[in-house]
Write a protein that holds these residues in place. Structure first.
Motif, PDB file in Angstrom:
ATOM      1  N   ARG A   1     -23.343 -28.027  40.584  1.00  0.00           N
ATOM      2  CA  ARG A   1     -23.706 -26.939  39.723  1.00  0.00           C
ATOM      3  C   ARG A   1     -22.947 -26.355  40.721  1.00  0.00           C
ATOM      4  O   ARG A   1     -23.571 -25.765  41.583  1.00  0.00           O
ATOM      5  CB  ARG A   1     -25.124 -27.201  39.560  1.00  0.00           C
TER       6      ARG A   1
ATOM      7  N   GLU B   1     -30.056 -26.520  39.865  1.00  0.00           N
ATOM      8  CA  GLU B   1     -30.766 -25.777  38.570  1.00  0.00           C
ATOM      9  C   GLU B   1     -32.157 -24.992  39.668  1.00  0.00           C
ATOM     10  O   GLU B   1     -32.470 -23.697  39.243  1.00  0.00           O
ATOM     11  CB  GLU B   1     -31.286 -26.527  37.872  1.00  0.00           C
TER      12      GLU B   1
ATOM     13  N   GLY C   1     -31.154 -22.019  41.809  1.00  0.00           N
ATOM     14  CA  GLY C   1     -30.657 -20.805  40.616  1.00  0.00           C
ATOM     15  C   GLY C   1     -32.234 -20.150  40.499  1.00  0.00           C
ATOM     16  O   GLY C   1     -31.663 -18.919  40.348  1.00  0.00           O
ATOM     17  N   GLU C   2     -32.851 -20.462  40.171  1.00  0.00           N
ATOM     18  CA  GLU C   2     -34.640 -19.876  39.302  1.00  0.00           C
ATOM     19  C   GLU C   2     -34.773 -19.262  40.197  1.00  0.00           C
ATOM     20  O   GLU C   2     -34.971 -17.660  39.827  1.00  0.00           O
ATOM     21  CB  GLU C   2     -34.406 -21.027  38.363  1.00  0.00           C
TER      22      GLU C   2
ATOM     23  N   ALA D   1     -32.621 -16.165  41.182  1.00  0.00           N
ATOM     24  CA  ALA D   1     -32.023 -15.813  40.414  1.00  0.00           C
ATOM     25  C   ALA D   1     -30.440 -15.439  40.067  1.00  0.00           C
ATOM     26  O   ALA D   1     -30.001 -14.582  40.213  1.00  0.00           O
ATOM     27  CB  ALA D   1     -32.452 -13.974  39.722  1.00  0.00           C
ATOM     28  N   GLY D   2     -29.963 -16.487  40.573  1.00  0.00           N
ATOM     29  CA  GLY D   2     -28.161 -17.013  40.528  1.00  0.00           C
ATOM     30  C   GLY D   2     -27.722 -16.294  41.779  1.00  0.00           C
ATOM     31  O   GLY D   2     -26.558 -17.025  42.101  1.00  0.00           O
TER      32      GLY D   2
ATOM     33  N   TYR E   1     -28.861 -13.120  35.908  1.00  0.00           N
ATOM     34  CA  TYR E   1     -28.918 -14.197  35.556  1.00  0.00           C
ATOM     35  C   TYR E   1     -29.562 -14.936  34.539  1.00  0.00           C
ATOM     36  O   TYR E   1     -30.632 -14.875  34.167  1.00  0.00           O
ATOM     37  CB  TYR E   1     -29.688 -15.103  36.803  1.00  0.00           C
ATOM     38  N   ASP E   2     -27.740 -15.694  33.903  1.00  0.00           N
ATOM     39  CA  ASP E   2     -28.183 -16.119  32.888  1.00  0.00           C
ATOM     40  C   ASP E   2     -28.644 -17.399  32.305  1.00  0.00           C
ATOM     41  O   ASP E   2     -28.707 -18.573  31.666  1.00  0.00           O
ATOM     42  CB  ASP E   2     -27.258 -15.844  31.519  1.00  0.00           C
ATOM     43  N   GLY E   3     -28.147 -18.433  33.830  1.00  0.00           N
ATOM     44  CA  GLY E   3     -29.046 -19.572  33.891  1.00  0.00           C
ATOM     45  C   GLY E   3     -27.498 -20.500  34.216  1.00  0.00           C
ATOM     46  O   GLY E   3     -27.318 -21.791  34.828  1.00  0.00           O
ATOM     47  N   THR E   4     -26.233 -19.635  33.953  1.00  0.00           N
ATOM     48  CA  THR E   4     -25.121 -20.561  34.632  1.00  0.00           C
ATOM     49  C   THR E   4     -24.291 -20.155  35.383  1.00  0.00           C
ATOM     50  O   THR E   4     -23.733 -20.945  36.115  1.00  0.00           O
ATOM     51  CB  THR E   4     -24.056 -19.894  33.083  1.00  0.00           C
ATOM     52  N   GLY E   5     -24.442 -18.992  36.013  1.00  0.00           N
ATOM     53  CA  GLY E   5     -23.884 -18.049  37.374  1.00  0.00           C
ATOM     54  C   GLY E   5     -22.666 -18.346  37.489  1.00  0.00           C
ATOM     55  O   GLY E   5     -21.937 -18.630  38.211  1.00  0.00           O
TER      56      GLY E   5
END
Length: 319
Positions: A250, A267, A270-271, A274-275, A290-294
């Motif tokens: 990812r 993931e 990432g959480e 916060a990216g 951070y919108d979850g995509t990075g």
């Protein structure tokens, strides 16, 4: 899926790259294509996305030009545009290298079809060489491929000495779509390597025609998809999360714009971060939300491709 991504290149002399660039830009505008296209005196290189019918018309128009009779398109179905803008630019080369003197349309390594490459790649008298940059092969590469620790393709000539031990073997080069191999294999021939080959159409065509067998990980691509699956036979994950080390393919850009490192981040990390790629970057005052995509594509709300055409200025010619 009513959209397609087209990946293509062709080394062929263009007498007036600036005039061709303007004509080609208008064609892309008419067909509502988005993407990145490079025009140079040595040829054409591009990746574009668009609706299926528009892509088919574009391919017909390009192939109708005798200069691009040998050009082959790699075509992949997608759900929507994979680009936000259209850029058609004139540059000194269609792939940035330090090999300006190399002319692949005159002499280059022998082309291997995906089927031929698959049949040869595991033989004892063969060595498979990845000519891509480190961030590309770190997320995916052929089993047992030799990598050259390069940050940019222009570093390739300085790494060729690492292949000296393989001069008595067949050298099989590969890259994403084939454009880098044209120059890499030509340079290897120039340096005295006698049996030099290249995977015609690159990893993408190998995935389409041979199921991507023995390509470990994902293939890095230069659009919003970032990395794509090519192996439908024996897939595996080879990249690791930059933070915790667990297997992960990812890819993200660090949320700290001053870092912007392009790394694998699972993931969970990432959480947690916060990216960001580290706690230091997480705490930076300029960190992006951070919108979850990075992924942080440049906003293009005010981009006008027609204006880009009108405001285009040809690069200054060397005196």
């Amino acid at each position: 899926m009513d959209y397609r991504v087209l990946l293509y290149y062709c080394y062929t002399p263009l007498a007036d790259p600036d005039a061709f660039r303007e004509e080609h830009h208008r064609l892309c505008l008419r067909l509502n294509l988005l993407g990145r296209i490079i025009v140079a005196a040595e040829g054409l290189n591009g990746t574009v996305s668009g609706r299926t019918a528009d892509c088919e018309e574009y391919m017909r128009a390009v192939k109708a030009d005798p200069r691009f009779a040998a050009l082959e398109f790699k075509v992949e179905p997608v759900a929507a545009h994979t680009f936000q803008k259209l850029h058609v630019r004139v540059k000194p080369e269609i792939v940035h290298s330090s090999l300006h003197h190399v002319r692949p349309h005159e002499k280059t390594g022998q082309h291997l079809s995906p089927q031929e490459f698959k049949a040869l790649k595991d033989r004892d008298d063969v060595v498979v060489v990845d000519v891509r940059s480190d961030y590309e092969y770190n997320v995916g590469r052929f089993k047992n491929a030799v990598t050259l620790d390069i940050e940019n393709f222009r570093d390739f000539p300085d790494r060729v000495k690492r292949l000296e031990e393989f001069k008595d073997k067949k050298i099989l080069t590969y890259c994403t779509g084939g454009v880098k191999c044209e120059k890499a294999s030509a340079f290897l021939l120039e340096q005295g390597f006698e049996n030099v080959y290249q995977l015609h159409g690159g990893i993408i065509k190998y995935g389409l025609e041979e199921g991507g067998e023995d390509f470990d990980g994902k293939c890095y691509v230069f659009d919003s998809r970032v990395a794509v699956d090519v192996n439908r036979v024996n897939p595996t994950v080879i990249s690791q999360c930059y933070s915790c080390g667990t297997p992960s393919d990812r890819l993200i850009n660090c949320a700290n714009p001053h870092c912007n490192a392009h790394v694998a981040l699972c993931e969970a990390c990432g959480e947690t971060l916060a990216g960001a790629c580290s706690t230091t970057c997480q705490e930076h005052p300029d960190k992006r939300p951070y919108d979850g995509t990075g992924l942080y594509p440049k906003q293009s709300n005010h981009y006008n491709p027609e204006q880009a055409l009108l405001s285009y200025k040809a690069p200054a010619r060397p005196q």
